[in-house]
Design an enzyme around this catalytic site. Sequence first.
Site, PDB file in Angstrom:
ATOM      1  N   ASP A 172       0.831  -1.196   0.000  1.00 33.14           N
ATOM      2  CA  ASP A 172       0.000   0.000   0.000  1.00 33.14           C
ATOM      3  C   ASP A 172       0.869   1.250   0.000  1.00 33.14           C
ATOM      4  OD1 ASP A 172      -2.245  -1.613   0.128  1.00 33.14           O
ATOM      5  OD2 ASP A 172      -2.377  -1.509   2.315  1.00 33.14           O
ATOM      6  N   LYS A 173       0.295   2.351  -0.445  1.00 30.92           N
ATOM      7  CA  LYS A 173       1.027   3.617  -0.557  1.00 30.92           C
ATOM      8  C   LYS A 173       1.818   3.940   0.705  1.00 30.92           C
ATOM      9  CE  LYS A 173       0.179   8.602  -0.871  1.00 30.92           C
ATOM     10  NZ  LYS A 173      -0.867   9.665  -0.982  1.00 30.92           N
TER      11      LYS A 173
END
EC number: 5.4.99.-
Length: 314
Positions: free
Chosen positions: A130-131
């Site tokens: 995830d970011k």
Amino acid sequence: MHLRPEHAGRRLDQVLAELLPAFSRSRLRTWIEQGRVSLDGYQPRPKDRVRGAEQVLVRPLIESFGACLPQPIPLRVVFEDAHLLVIDKPAGLVVHPAAGHPDGTLQNALLHYDPRLAELPRCGIVHRLDKDTTGLMVVARSLLAHRSLVAQLKARSVKRDYRALVVGQPKASGRVDAPIGRHPTRRTAMAVVAGGRPAVSDYQVLARYRAHSLLGVQLQTGRTHQIRVHMAHLRHPLVGDPLYGAGARCVAAARPELAAALRGFPRQALHAIGLGLIHPASAEPLHWQVPMAADLAALCVLLQQETEDAATET
């Protein structure tokens, strides 16, 4: 190249898949059907049987995978060779271009670091973080590596070890075996749902603080937001998780410095600390480990200090 006597009587697509392991059999079959393979000067069919002495010419067609452009974004490279690139991803770096993130991604950075990655699907990216999750990711630098890594991920033989800071005191260790699918009402969220895809996470408590715990989590599957969803399902959400950890920052803290750090922690407290796999070419077992991300390590220090203060007071 020339075929060998031991190939006699076998299908052409089978023989080419053996001789050219960097390419899948379906890809080779497509090239044969497209006329990109010649056998002693004529165009064969995938099912044609070979004699075992022919000369084969293959003209590969490498597809273009999107209009992602190179950008000079710094990368923390942990390991690299002709087949693999292992990086330590920072927080805030999106892996693929997508709606809202047309550039400035890991994929843009990889193309700048090695332009030849444009010849591979998704520039060699075979899994994602995830970011705002930090830590280790592996990228394929050859078709052989891409095929091998995809197969290892599918076989669940890639070892992925995470550190997760959660609210509360879960039991010392456990396995979360709960299927994950789209949340029934929140479009951007995942959830434990009946009929979801199988998802398994193993965890152990590595450190207990006054109101939080640091976990080591090992993924047995790789579903979107898996650790975040599973920990929230256990009612021990990750600190700082904006999607699954509502209120996770708001646990009362005796030390003002810690209270401010918890309120201000800008991301889910999750770090991919370890990665293990089999080298695609040498078959050597490889393992990498990086230090915990600095922001997460600093928060754990504050939590430990508060825990020690509470113990002294009692």
